[in-house]
Design an enzyme around this catalytic site. Structure first.
Site, PDB file in Angstrom:
ATOM      1  N   SER A 108       0.239   1.316  16.697  1.00 48.61           N
ATOM      2  CA  SER A 108       0.014   1.133  15.259  1.00 48.61           C
ATOM      3  C   SER A 108      -0.252  -0.333  14.963  1.00 48.61           C
ATOM      4  O   SER A 108       0.295  -1.217  15.622  1.00 48.61           O
ATOM      5  CB  SER A 108       1.245   1.604  14.490  1.00 48.61           C
ATOM      6  OG  SER A 108       1.256   1.016  13.212  1.00 48.61           O
ATOM      7  N   ASP A 168      -2.776   6.582  -2.944  1.00 46.99           N
ATOM      8  CA  ASP A 168      -1.605   5.879  -2.414  1.00 46.99           C
ATOM      9  C   ASP A 168      -1.175   4.782  -3.399  1.00 46.99           C
ATOM     10  O   ASP A 168      -1.783   4.617  -4.462  1.00 46.99           O
ATOM     11  CB  ASP A 168      -1.881   5.329  -1.004  1.00 46.99           C
ATOM     12  CG  ASP A 168      -2.849   4.164  -1.012  1.00 46.99           C
ATOM     13  OD1 ASP A 168      -3.636   4.053  -1.972  1.00 46.99           O
ATOM     14  OD2 ASP A 168      -2.824   3.360  -0.065  1.00 46.99           O
ATOM     15  N   ARG A 190      -2.500   5.351  20.383  1.00 48.36           N
ATOM     16  CA  ARG A 190      -2.844   3.955  20.078  1.00 48.36           C
ATOM     17  C   ARG A 190      -1.622   3.262  19.459  1.00 48.36           C
ATOM     18  O   ARG A 190      -0.811   3.932  18.799  1.00 48.36           O
ATOM     19  CB  ARG A 190      -4.036   3.867  19.105  1.00 48.36           C
ATOM     20  CG  ARG A 190      -3.845   4.631  17.817  1.00 48.36           C
ATOM     21  CD  ARG A 190      -4.999   4.427  16.865  1.00 48.36           C
ATOM     22  NE  ARG A 190      -4.911   3.158  16.158  1.00 48.36           N
ATOM     23  CZ  ARG A 190      -4.175   2.966  15.059  1.00 48.36           C
ATOM     24  NH1 ARG A 190      -3.453   3.934  14.541  1.00 48.36           N
ATOM     25  NH2 ARG A 190      -4.162   1.800  14.464  1.00 48.36           N
ATOM     26  N   ASP A 208      -1.390   1.607  -3.847  1.00 47.52           N
ATOM     27  CA  ASP A 208      -2.285   0.592  -4.406  1.00 47.52           C
ATOM     28  C   ASP A 208      -3.676   1.162  -4.686  1.00 47.52           C
ATOM     29  O   ASP A 208      -4.629   0.423  -4.930  1.00 47.52           O
ATOM     30  CB  ASP A 208      -2.372  -0.645  -3.503  1.00 47.52           C
ATOM     31  CG  ASP A 208      -2.971  -0.328  -2.141  1.00 47.52           C
ATOM     32  OD1 ASP A 208      -2.880   0.829  -1.690  1.00 47.52           O
ATOM     33  OD2 ASP A 208      -3.545  -1.249  -1.513  1.00 47.52           O
ATOM     34  N   SER A 231       0.807  -1.218   0.000  1.00 49.72           N
ATOM     35  CA  SER A 231       0.000   0.000   0.000  1.00 49.72           C
ATOM     36  C   SER A 231       0.847   1.277   0.000  1.00 49.72           C
ATOM     37  O   SER A 231       1.632   1.504  -0.910  1.00 49.72           O
ATOM     38  CB  SER A 231      -0.929  -0.082   1.210  1.00 49.72           C
ATOM     39  OG  SER A 231      -1.798   0.995   1.262  1.00 49.72           O
TER      40      SER A 231
HETATM   41  C1  16G Z   1      -4.109  -0.102   7.335  1.00 46.84           C
HETATM   42  C2  16G Z   1      -5.599  -0.046   7.203  1.00 46.84           C
HETATM   43  C3  16G Z   1      -6.073   1.392   7.227  1.00 46.84           C
HETATM   44  C4  16G Z   1      -5.600   2.050   8.496  1.00 46.84           C
HETATM   45  C5  16G Z   1      -4.117   1.902   8.655  1.00 46.84           C
HETATM   46  C6  16G Z   1      -3.713   2.352  10.028  1.00 46.84           C
HETATM   47  C7  16G Z   1      -6.972  -1.530   5.899  1.00 46.84           C
HETATM   48  C8  16G Z   1      -7.232  -2.103   4.554  1.00 46.84           C
HETATM   49  N1  16G Z   1      -6.000  -0.647   5.952  1.00 46.84           N
HETATM   50  O1  16G Z   1      -3.467   0.513   6.266  1.00 46.84           O
HETATM   51  O2  16G Z   1      -7.452   1.378   7.188  1.00 46.84           O
HETATM   52  O3  16G Z   1      -5.912   3.416   8.497  1.00 46.84           O
HETATM   53  O4  16G Z   1      -3.762   0.532   8.542  1.00 46.84           O
HETATM   54  O5  16G Z   1      -2.371   2.116  10.213  1.00 46.84           O
HETATM   55  O6  16G Z   1      -7.621  -1.867   6.874  1.00 46.84           O
HETATM   56  P1  16G Z   1      -1.733   2.151  11.640  1.00 46.84           P
HETATM   57  O7  16G Z   1      -2.425   1.101  12.477  1.00 46.84           O
HETATM   58  O8  16G Z   1      -0.300   1.901  11.408  1.00 46.84           O
HETATM   59  O9  16G Z   1      -1.989   3.529  12.178  1.00 46.84           O
HETATM   60 MG    MG Z   2      -3.560   1.480   0.278  1.00 47.33          MG
END
Ligand code: 16G
Ligand code: MG
Length: 547
Positions: free
Chosen positions: A499, A282, A497, A284, A68
């Protein structure tokens, strides 16, 4: 058909040996990591997708290879369930267990999955595989396909496609083409014909100009947008930048994540007239944000919250004017700008719910409404229409011509998952219908300044949260300290939170002024470092910090 599980083991040992014992977890967006460690993960996901397909009575399961918005050296893999949803949570655990066993234990682990889920291994199975344009993706795609072949499943390779295209192919195939044809041409045709019919020959209206700049993040979105342009009847005039040709690396200094997080245009942005609509997706192409610079050169972002509010306002008016009664709702995460939530609740009077980060949570909640709109602030989102809503709208078309617009919108929207290109065409349709330019759009409300930080800690899982990630439960005491910090700032709000995709803790802060936002994020960042085992360098103190 007889299946010899030895084949799985032999393939794994010979071609896709596991070269690291570092545990890996199926996270919010599947498995992610450095590409050189992913061959065995991919092979095993090919195996798992085949088992999943058999478990689901031979329905098509999708496998998408992409990292992604992550940098070029990374890659990842995610499974798509028959209705286009993310993999069912109980199978996420099965996936995690499968990729973490040693090569020697692989055969036995596969046998266990078959037994536990009573899978008929002789039944038919269908797996669709697609990938982004990272240079290591073809190698990883072959590994997935070999996983399918090891279990004598049927595999269909789609080559380089966007993530939302894969979701579309899976749903189209499983609904016997009721949703569209499961081919690249079928996808273009569905979206373009709805878009052009919605324009109805009216390319410019009021303040709306038929031109935009599209930042393809050097990823799949750029290639596919060029294909769209070839097939569109000049219904939208688009300049594509960051096409992924030459030295440009995927997501590097460009794309939706860069623009949103850095709050600035891509580095390679050509000079354009002030107030030109610019779009970034982005790598993808499942996220989209808009931006522009004004006549003083100031950058302005129109993110997922802006898209959600634009869509909610428009759909609500349209539904009303069709004289039908449908429950419309909007789903956000804690990252949604407080000003957008106020606007939706108080001005638009649309119910809002907040859920944890990650598309599956948003999608799931949105299904509770007749028309469920969901967007993450980072630009991932879509709209889902219940079967009931679809039948009411189809019925209304017979008496009210306006309902035809709603029907066409349903075709334009990729309901299976957030789709940057489909979302962009939707925004263009709405702005065109309203006769709006970016000035009209941005003037609906004023965003609160906001800031995100990444904090490195020894173990990010020491942080646990509740109330859709807005309250931190552990470490005990951290939330009280955050509350105290927040109480010093007008319109202050902050949360922390862990990640789901990177080994960091994320901090979000917003407040009435930019200075206050900088200070609040700094204060909360320090709290995390102090109370959750920070290991990174000292945070940079904002110039005006009062600490
Ligand atoms: C992933 C999630 C996206 C979320 C991001 C948060 C899917 C398909 N993609 O890219 O929705 O905003 O993670 O990332 O669910 P983080 O947990 O590193 O903040
Ligand atoms: Mg993406």
């Amino acid at each position: 058909m007889s299946i010899n599980l030895r084949t799985v083991y032999a393939f794994a040992r010979e071609m896709y040996p596991k070269i690291t014992t570092e545990p890996i977890q199926y996270g919010t967006a599947g498995f992610r990591g450095k590409a050189e460690f992913l061959d065995s993960v991919m092979f095993r996901m090919g195996v798992l997708a085949t088992l999943r397909s058999r478990f689901r009575g031979g329905s098509v399961i999708g496998v998408m290879i992409t990292a992604s918005h992550n940098p070029e050296p990374d890659n990842g893999v995610k499974l798509i369930d028959p209705k286009g949803e993310m993999l069912e949570p109980s199978w996420e655990t099965i996936a995690t267990d499968l990729v973490n066993v040693s090569d020697q234990d692989l055969e036995q682990q596969v046998a266990k999955i078959i037994k536990d889920n009573q899978i008929d291994v002789a039944s038919s199975s269908h797996v669709y595989v697609g990938m982004d344009n990272r240079y290591h993706s073809p190698r990883l795609l072959k590994a997935v396909s070999d996983g399918v072949i090891a279990l004598k499943g049927n595999v269909r390779e789609f080559g380089i496609v966007t993530t939302p295209m894969m979701h579309y192919f899976v749903v189209s195939a499983n609904t016997k083409e009721a949703y569209g044809k499961p081919t690249e041409e079928g996808y273009y045709k569905k979206l373009i014909s709805a878009f052009e019919e919605l324009r109805d020959g009216c390319l410019e209206k009021g303040n709306y100009r038929n031109y935009l700049v599209f930042d393809g993040a050097n990823g799949v979105g750029a290639r596919k947008m060029l294909q769209f342009i070839k097939r569109m009847n000049k219904s939208l005039d688009i300049t594509v930048i960051n096409q992924g040709i030459g030295s440009g690396k995927i997501n590097e200094d460009c794309g939706a994540d860069y623009v949103k997080v850095q709050q600035r245009p891509p580095k390679s942005m050509p000079s354009v007239e002030p107030f030109t609509r610019c779009v970034s997706v982005d790598g993808d192409a499942d996220r989209v944000v808009y931006f522009f610079t004004d006549d003083s050169g100031q950058f302005h972002l129109l993110d997922g919250d802006r898209i959600a509010t634009l869509v909610a306002g428009y759909l609500m008016d349209l539904i009303k004017s069709c004289e039908i009664n449908l429950r419309l709702g909007l789903v956000q995460t804690a990252y949604a700008n407080g000003a957008s939530t106020d606007y939706i609740e108080n001005e638009l009077k649309v119910p809002v719910s907040c859920v944890p980060t990650g598309v599956k949570h948003l999608h799931h909640k949105a299904l509770e409404y007749d028309v469920g709109i969901y967007f993450e602030a980072n630009g991932h989102g879509t709209i889902v229409f219940s079967d009931y809503a679809k039948s009411v709208i189809a019925q209304a078309v017979t008496t009210n011509p306006k309902a035809k617009t709603l029907l066409l919108l349903i075709d334009l929207i990729n309901e299976t998952v957030g789709d940057a290109i489909s979302d962009m065409l939707l925004v263009e349709t709405i702005l065109n219908h309203k006769g709006w330019d970016v000035k009209d759009w941005i003037s609906t409300y004023n965003d609160l300044p906001n800031r995100q930080l990444k904090i490195k800690v020894k173990d990010r899982n020491v942080i646990t949260t509740t109330d859709a990630e807005r309250i931190c439960v552990k470490p005990v005491g951290l939330q009280d300290e955050i509350n105290m910090a927040v109480s010093n700032y007008k319109r202050g709000r902050a949360f922390v939170r862990p990640s789901g995709t990177e080994d960091v803790v994320r901090v979000y802060a917003e407040a009435a002024t930019k200075e206050d936002t900088e200070n609040l994020s700094y204060e909360v960042g320090l709290l995390v470092q102090r109370l959750a085992g920070g290991v990174g360098p000292e945070l940079t103190k904002p110039n005006n910090a009062h600490l």
